[in-house]
Write an enzyme that holds these catalytic residues in place. Structure first.
Site, short mmCIF file in Angstrom:
data_model
loop_
_atom_site.label_atom_id
_atom_site.label_comp_id
_atom_site.label_asym_id
_atom_site.label_seq_id
_atom_site.Cartn_x
_atom_site.Cartn_y
_atom_site.Cartn_z
N GLN A 170 0.84 -1.20 0.00
CA GLN A 170 0.00 0.00 0.00
C GLN A 170 0.88 1.25 0.00
O GLN A 170 1.86 1.32 0.73
CB GLN A 170 -0.90 0.01 1.23
CG GLN A 170 -1.97 1.09 1.13
CD GLN A 170 -2.75 1.28 2.41
OE1 GLN A 170 -2.23 1.76 3.40
NE2 GLN A 170 -4.01 0.87 2.39
N CYS A 215 -6.18 7.43 5.26
CA CYS A 215 -5.47 7.84 6.48
C CYS A 215 -5.93 9.24 6.94
O CYS A 215 -5.89 10.19 6.16
CB CYS A 215 -3.96 7.82 6.25
SG CYS A 215 -3.07 8.33 7.74
N ASN A 241 -14.82 -2.87 5.64
CA ASN A 241 -13.87 -2.74 6.75
C ASN A 241 -14.42 -1.84 7.85
O ASN A 241 -15.01 -0.80 7.58
CB ASN A 241 -12.55 -2.18 6.19
CG ASN A 241 -11.56 -1.76 7.27
OD1 ASN A 241 -11.17 -0.60 7.34
ND2 ASN A 241 -11.16 -2.69 8.10
N ASP A 260 -14.44 -2.33 12.46
CA ASP A 260 -14.96 -2.84 13.74
C ASP A 260 -15.20 -4.35 13.79
O ASP A 260 -15.91 -4.81 14.68
CB ASP A 260 -16.28 -2.13 14.11
CG ASP A 260 -16.16 -0.61 14.10
OD1 ASP A 260 -15.03 -0.12 14.29
OD2 ASP A 260 -17.17 0.07 13.88
N GLY A 310 -8.37 -4.89 10.77
CA GLY A 310 -7.20 -4.16 11.26
C GLY A 310 -6.98 -4.44 12.73
O GLY A 310 -6.31 -5.42 13.12
C1 FMN Z 1 -2.38 1.99 14.32
C2 FMN Z 1 -3.16 1.96 13.04
C3 FMN Z 1 -2.49 2.14 11.85
C4 FMN Z 1 -3.19 2.10 10.65
N1 FMN Z 1 -2.50 2.23 9.47
C5 FMN Z 1 -3.16 2.06 8.30
C6 FMN Z 1 -2.45 2.06 7.06
O1 FMN Z 1 -1.23 2.23 7.01
N2 FMN Z 1 -3.18 1.86 5.93
C7 FMN Z 1 -4.55 1.66 5.95
O2 FMN Z 1 -5.17 1.45 4.89
N3 FMN Z 1 -5.23 1.67 7.09
C8 FMN Z 1 -4.56 1.86 8.26
N4 FMN Z 1 -5.26 1.85 9.43
C9 FMN Z 1 -6.74 1.70 9.39
C10 FMN Z 1 -7.15 0.24 9.40
O3 FMN Z 1 -6.61 -0.45 8.29
C11 FMN Z 1 -8.66 0.09 9.33
O4 FMN Z 1 -9.14 0.68 8.15
C12 FMN Z 1 -9.38 0.75 10.52
O5 FMN Z 1 -8.66 0.54 11.71
C13 FMN Z 1 -10.79 0.19 10.67
O6 FMN Z 1 -10.78 -1.22 10.67
P1 FMN Z 1 -10.68 -2.10 12.02
O7 FMN Z 1 -11.88 -1.71 12.86
O8 FMN Z 1 -10.71 -3.52 11.53
O9 FMN Z 1 -9.41 -1.72 12.71
C14 FMN Z 1 -4.60 1.90 10.64
C15 FMN Z 1 -5.26 1.74 11.86
C16 FMN Z 1 -4.57 1.77 13.05
C17 FMN Z 1 -5.32 1.58 14.33
#
Ligand code: FMN
Length: 311
Positions: free
Chosen positions: A57, A87, A187, A189, A211
């Site tokens: 990415q 982001c 994507n 939660d 994530g």
């Molecule tokens: C510490 C952290 C770093 C993240 N870095 C990225 C990243 O580099 N690229 C990206 O697409 N999403 C990044 N995300 C977002 C996650 O990929 C995801 O979209 C978001 O946390 C919601 O999904 P989840 O509830 O499964 O965590 C990051 C999230 C966190 C908490």
């Protein structure tokens, strides 16, 4: 995830979740400098053969630089390259990169066009649903993505302004999935197998992306695979968790991290994986030995994820 999904973390996930996580994505790679292969990017582009198909990415806002970054990703063996339009961090979005691209959709189109022209590998897009609730633009993002040959769109169902607050809007994801011609990956939660099944069954998505749930529970992918095949998700015991933490320390050490960095990464995992007094105690530890010795006293009620058992 930036600062999380590096090589040792992905190795841990692979070891505990077997082959059940079908697509790993790198930490995001900055295309901000004219020299894409900075030491940080070189480190973050490393991946194991077993991780293939591996997606890299990238983030930025300059079409030419992002095209160059995509080409480099292809040369380094990535199976696909993904543009980050999600982001929310000020240092990224404030410069028109990440979710900043959602404020300038003509530039999003220009960037995707340039990246698509630069590579033969599939081009993916990861996006939030909009900048804020008054400027939801995921319909336009889909139209641009499909028009420019993007082959997969992952949608985090929050706006940039929400950051990580509130809940992901899965109805918005479902609406887009219903009209999209390209695969939509939902994507936001998902932190257990039931939720994963619900999202896959009821929102028309081709897949889900996880994530933070992988930090909370590295076994989540194998548990989802169990649930998908109609089995009860495997239960995780304290000794499995203890062994995984010990193994993670070894994987971090093998990757030449310094003591302080290793302790930091162990605490990063623990702060999501554990709860209550155990979590407090382990986060207070000052060195790795002290940290690991706590793990031998683990009990099932210290876990913050479901499907754990007390034996
Ligand atoms: C510490 C952290 C770093 C993240 N870095 C990225 C990243 O580099 N690229 C990206 O697409 N999403 C990044 N995300 C977002 C996650 O990929 C995801 O979209 C978001 O946390 C919601 O999904 P989840 O509830 O499964 O965590 C990051 C999230 C966190 C908490």
């Amino acid at each position: 995830m930036d600062g999380v999904t590096d090589l040792p973390f992905r190795r841990l996930i692979r070891e505990v979740s077997g082959g059940d996580a079908p697509l790993f994505v790198s930490e995001f790679l900055s295309a901000g400098s004219s020299l894409f292969l900075t030491p940080a990017n070189l480190r973050a582009t490393r991946f194991d053969k077993e991780e293939e198909p591996f997606c890299m990415q990238v983030f930025g806002h300059n079409a030419e630089r992002l095209a160059g970054a995509a080409l480099k990703a292809q040369e380094l063996g990535a199976s696909s390259v993904e543009l980050n339009a999600g982001c929310p961090a000020r240092r990224v979005a404030g410069k028109g990169s990440g979710s900043g691209l959602l404020k300038d959709l003509p530039n999003l189109r220009k960037v995707l066009q340039a990246m698509k022209a630069a590579v033969k590998i599939p081009l993916f897009l990861k996006s939030r649903i909009g900048w804020d609730e008054n400027s939801i633009c995921i319909d336009e993002v889909l139209e641009i993505a499909e028009g420019e040959g993007v082959e997969q769109l992952t949608i985090h169902g929050r706006t940039k302004e929400q950051c990580y607050k509130g809940l992901a809007n899965w109805d918005a994801i479902g609406d887009i999935a219903a009209k999209a011609k390209i695969p939509i990956i939902g994507n936001g939660d998902i932190n257990n197998a039931e939720l994963a099944l619900d999202r896959m069954k009821n929102y028309g998505v081709k897949g889900i992306a996880i994530g933070r749930g992988a930090l909370q529970n590295p076994w989540i992918f194998s548990q989802i695979a169990d649930a998908v095949s109609g089995k009860e998700p495997a239960k995780i015991t304290p000794s499995q968790v203890c062994n995984a933490v010990i193994r993670y320390e070894k994987l971090l050490r093998a990757d030449s991290l310094r003591e302080g960095q290793i302790l930091g990464k162990l605490k990063q995992l623990s702060s999501r994986m554990f709860k209550g007094d155990f979590r407090q105690a382990i986060l207070r530890t000052q060195n790795i030995q002290d940290f690991l010795s706590h793990c031998f006293n683990l009990s099932a009620n210290a876990f913050s994820f479901p499907y754990s058992v007390g034996s």
